[in-house]
Motif scaffolding. Structure first.
Motif, PDB file in Angstrom:
ATOM      1  N   GLY A   1      -3.624  -7.357   0.668  1.00 24.53           N
ATOM      2  CA  GLY A   1      -2.846  -7.113  -0.693  1.00 24.53           C
ATOM      3  C   GLY A   1      -1.675  -6.451  -0.763  1.00 24.53           C
ATOM      4  N   ALA A   2      -1.436  -5.568   0.496  1.00 29.34           N
ATOM      5  CA  ALA A   2      -0.183  -4.887   0.391  1.00 29.34           C
ATOM      6  C   ALA A   2       1.205  -6.021   0.812  1.00 29.34           C
ATOM      7  CB  ALA A   2       0.053  -3.817   1.861  1.00 29.34           C
TER       8      ALA A   2
ATOM      9  N   GLN B   1       1.544 -14.751 -16.072  1.00 25.45           N
ATOM     10  CA  GLN B   1       0.787 -15.979 -15.611  1.00 25.45           C
ATOM     11  C   GLN B   1       0.782 -16.204 -14.133  1.00 25.45           C
ATOM     12  OE1 GLN B   1      -0.367 -16.464 -19.107  1.00 25.45           O
ATOM     13  NE2 GLN B   1      -0.627 -18.386 -17.944  1.00 25.45           N
ATOM     14  N   VAL B   2       1.413 -15.109 -13.403  1.00 30.10           N
ATOM     15  CA  VAL B   2       1.364 -15.244 -11.995  1.00 30.10           C
ATOM     16  C   VAL B   2       0.405 -14.191 -11.531  1.00 30.10           C
ATOM     17  CG1 VAL B   2       2.512 -15.122  -9.731  1.00 30.10           C
ATOM     18  CG2 VAL B   2       3.398 -16.158 -11.950  1.00 30.10           C
ATOM     19  N   GLY B   3      -0.722 -14.467 -10.699  1.00 27.28           N
ATOM     20  CA  GLY B   3      -1.441 -13.120 -10.197  1.00 27.28           C
ATOM     21  C   GLY B   3      -2.190 -13.568  -8.811  1.00 27.28           C
ATOM     22  N   ALA B   4      -3.010 -12.779  -8.350  1.00 28.10           N
ATOM     23  CA  ALA B   4      -3.503 -12.892  -7.092  1.00 28.10           C
ATOM     24  C   ALA B   4      -4.860 -13.216  -6.993  1.00 28.10           C
ATOM     25  CB  ALA B   4      -3.618 -11.275  -6.528  1.00 28.10           C
ATOM     26  N   LEU B   5      -5.281 -14.132  -5.833  1.00 30.84           N
ATOM     27  CA  LEU B   5      -6.701 -14.332  -5.483  1.00 30.84           C
ATOM     28  C   LEU B   5      -7.007 -13.741  -4.214  1.00 30.84           C
ATOM     29  CD1 LEU B   5      -7.691 -18.336  -5.273  1.00 30.84           C
ATOM     30  CD2 LEU B   5      -8.996 -16.257  -4.081  1.00 30.84           C
TER      31      LEU B   5
ATOM     32  N   GLU C   1      -8.163  -0.390  -0.700  1.00 29.39           N
ATOM     33  CA  GLU C   1      -6.651  -0.614  -0.531  1.00 29.39           C
ATOM     34  C   GLU C   1      -6.524  -1.884  -0.858  1.00 29.39           C
ATOM     35  OE1 GLU C   1      -6.132   1.737   3.687  1.00 29.39           O
ATOM     36  OE2 GLU C   1      -6.533  -0.335   3.562  1.00 29.39           O
ATOM     37  N   THR C   2      -7.342  -2.863  -0.828  1.00 26.71           N
ATOM     38  CA  THR C   2      -6.695  -4.137  -1.561  1.00 26.71           C
ATOM     39  C   THR C   2      -6.931  -4.327  -2.923  1.00 26.71           C
ATOM     40  OG1 THR C   2      -7.818  -5.286   0.492  1.00 26.71           O
ATOM     41  CG2 THR C   2      -7.475  -6.667  -1.461  1.00 26.71           C
ATOM     42  N   TYR C   3      -8.149  -3.658  -3.464  1.00 25.30           N
ATOM     43  CA  TYR C   3      -8.146  -3.580  -4.906  1.00 25.30           C
ATOM     44  C   TYR C   3      -7.057  -2.531  -5.607  1.00 25.30           C
ATOM     45  CZ  TYR C   3     -10.088  -2.778  -9.517  1.00 25.30           C
ATOM     46  OH  TYR C   3     -10.170  -2.950 -10.818  1.00 25.30           O
ATOM     47  N   ALA C   4      -6.715  -1.638  -4.897  1.00 28.41           N
ATOM     48  CA  ALA C   4      -5.640  -0.857  -5.365  1.00 28.41           C
ATOM     49  C   ALA C   4      -4.431  -1.580  -5.385  1.00 28.41           C
ATOM     50  CB  ALA C   4      -5.418   0.476  -4.532  1.00 28.41           C
ATOM     51  N   ALA C   5      -3.987  -2.456  -4.430  1.00 22.01           N
ATOM     52  CA  ALA C   5      -2.746  -3.376  -4.627  1.00 22.01           C
ATOM     53  C   ALA C   5      -2.755  -4.340  -5.548  1.00 22.01           C
ATOM     54  CB  ALA C   5      -2.583  -3.752  -3.228  1.00 22.01           C
ATOM     55  N   LEU C   6      -4.069  -5.154  -5.619  1.00 23.00           N
ATOM     56  CA  LEU C   6      -4.190  -6.310  -6.403  1.00 23.00           C
ATOM     57  C   LEU C   6      -4.665  -6.085  -7.926  1.00 23.00           C
ATOM     58  CD1 LEU C   6      -5.067  -8.844  -3.933  1.00 23.00           C
ATOM     59  CD2 LEU C   6      -3.006  -8.234  -4.546  1.00 23.00           C
TER      60      LEU C   6
ATOM     61  N   VAL D   1     -16.544  -1.824  -4.859  1.00 20.58           N
ATOM     62  CA  VAL D   1     -15.284  -1.249  -5.410  1.00 20.58           C
ATOM     63  C   VAL D   1     -14.902  -2.077  -6.664  1.00 20.58           C
ATOM     64  CG1 VAL D   1     -13.735  -2.823  -4.125  1.00 20.58           C
ATOM     65  CG2 VAL D   1     -12.933  -0.395  -4.846  1.00 20.58           C
ATOM     66  N   LEU D   2     -15.046  -3.289  -6.841  1.00 20.08           N
ATOM     67  CA  LEU D   2     -15.156  -4.129  -8.175  1.00 20.08           C
ATOM     68  C   LEU D   2     -15.867  -3.375  -9.186  1.00 20.08           C
ATOM     69  CD1 LEU D   2     -15.081  -7.643  -6.692  1.00 20.08           C
ATOM     70  CD2 LEU D   2     -13.178  -6.365  -7.697  1.00 20.08           C
ATOM     71  N   SER D   3     -17.256  -3.031  -8.926  1.00 26.79           N
ATOM     72  CA  SER D   3     -17.958  -2.838 -10.036  1.00 26.79           C
ATOM     73  C   SER D   3     -17.762  -1.433 -10.522  1.00 26.79           C
ATOM     74  CB  SER D   3     -19.567  -2.514  -9.244  1.00 26.79           C
ATOM     75  OG  SER D   3     -20.286  -2.107 -10.146  1.00 26.79           O
ATOM     76  N   ARG D   4     -17.136  -0.275  -9.667  1.00 23.46           N
ATOM     77  CA  ARG D   4     -17.002   0.862  -9.918  1.00 23.46           C
ATOM     78  C   ARG D   4     -15.569   1.180 -10.844  1.00 23.46           C
ATOM     79  NH1 ARG D   4     -14.628   3.508  -5.977  1.00 23.46           N
ATOM     80  NH2 ARG D   4     -15.221   2.109  -4.071  1.00 23.46           N
ATOM     81  N   HIS D   5     -14.752  -0.105 -10.834  1.00 29.28           N
ATOM     82  CA  HIS D   5     -13.845  -0.073 -11.512  1.00 29.28           C
ATOM     83  C   HIS D   5     -13.901  -0.957 -12.621  1.00 29.28           C
ATOM     84  CE1 HIS D   5     -11.854   1.453  -7.811  1.00 29.28           C
ATOM     85  NE2 HIS D   5     -10.922   1.939  -8.852  1.00 29.28           N
ATOM     86  N   GLY D   6     -15.168  -1.488 -12.936  1.00 30.59           N
ATOM     87  CA  GLY D   6     -15.535  -2.099 -14.331  1.00 30.59           C
ATOM     88  C   GLY D   6     -15.029  -3.701 -14.140  1.00 30.59           C
ATOM     89  N   TRP D   7     -14.631  -4.153 -13.141  1.00 33.40           N
ATOM     90  CA  TRP D   7     -14.089  -5.452 -12.960  1.00 33.40           C
ATOM     91  C   TRP D   7     -15.177  -6.474 -13.173  1.00 33.40           C
ATOM     92  CZ3 TRP D   7     -14.277  -9.977  -9.851  1.00 33.40           C
ATOM     93  CH2 TRP D   7     -13.155 -10.987 -10.125  1.00 33.40           C
TER      94      TRP D   7
END
Length: 266
Positions: A148-149, A162-166, A181-186, A222-228
């Protein structure tokens, strides 16, 4: 979160059979590998595209994304790269897919700052085509930019919605990055997440979800905790590992594993 799988796991399988697998095993969507050796690719005629879109609609399965192979940080002229992305965007638009996947693909012998700048410039230009077609370009954490960094060094300067991350969980793990760390970056850029599992860093042959070493529990947590509430897409790399078990016989247990992880995280 919604669940999908990639056709990388069922090389060459006709679309009706792919849809039958998705319906039988409770997957909401499919990521289409857009390569000439597959049934769906940018060379399809308008009628073939319409027929494919109709098959998905009739099955009640979404086309999550078109997984292309454009390399936005690769050496060379911008023109061919932008043209390749343009064809992928048009295919995604015609199929009703919200996302197009691209790779970084920088030359390791090239200065990092130069490769980052080239990729950002190309994605910024391609973003205008993406906006016109209502499709989002996603840079996968892969090859030269596996964390992610790494990816954010390109995505930050682009600064276009219109440009994002996978997020490919294998590559960020191999790059030594923790899921948090990846989630925080992306997070501001995240389109969807590719899940998979492997035996070890030395042996990346695909194995059933939960049978390997990748931190899937931590990723879902981590995705769930951030409501993603986006997509988890199982990218089972059968195309590159012929001796790996067939994906169709694993899909049911894979879905159950992901549902269990989501339940535990909730």
């Amino acid at each position: 979160m919604k669940l999908a799988f990639s056709t990388l796991g069922v090389p060459g399988l006709p679309v009706p059979e792919v849809l039958a697998l998705a319906a039988a095993h409770g997957y909401h969507g499919v990521e289409l590998r857009a390569h000439p050796e597959e049934p769906v690719h940018p060379g399809l005629s308008p009628s073939e595209r319409a027929e494919t879109a109709a098959l998905f609609k009739g099955a009640g399965v979404e086309v999550l994304g078109v997984a292309g192979y454009a390399r936005v940080a690769a050496p060379g002229d911008d023109g061919p790269v932008l043209e390749e992305i343009r064809h992928l965007l048009q295919l995604a638009h015609d199929l009703g897919a919200p996302f197009v996947r691209v790779f970084p693909g920088a030359d390791p012998g090239r200065p990092r700052e130069e490769a980052d700048a080239v990729a950002a410039r190309r994605l910024g230009t391609a973003a205008e085509d993406a906006a016109a077609l209502g499709v989002r370009i996603l840079l996968e954490t892969h090859d030269s930019h596996r964390t992610g960094a790494d990816a954010i060094r390109i995505l930050g300067p682009v600064g276009h919605r219109q440009v994002g991350a996978l997020w490919d969980v294998m590559h960020t793990w191999l790059g030594g990055e923790q899921p948090s760390e990846t989630y925080a970056a992306l997070a501001p850029h995240l389109g969807y997440v590719q899940v998979k599992d492997i035996s070890s860093a030395e042996d990346t042959t695909p194995v059933p979800l939960g049978a390997g070493v990748l931190p899937l529990t931590e990723c879902v947590d981590v995705l769930s905790r951030h409501g993603w509430d986006g997509w988890l897409c199982w990218e089972y790399e059968k195309r590159w590992y012929e001796t790996a078990a067939a994906l169709p016989e694993l899909l049911g247990a894979g879905r159950d594993h992901l549902v269990r992880l989501m339940g535990e995280a909730a």
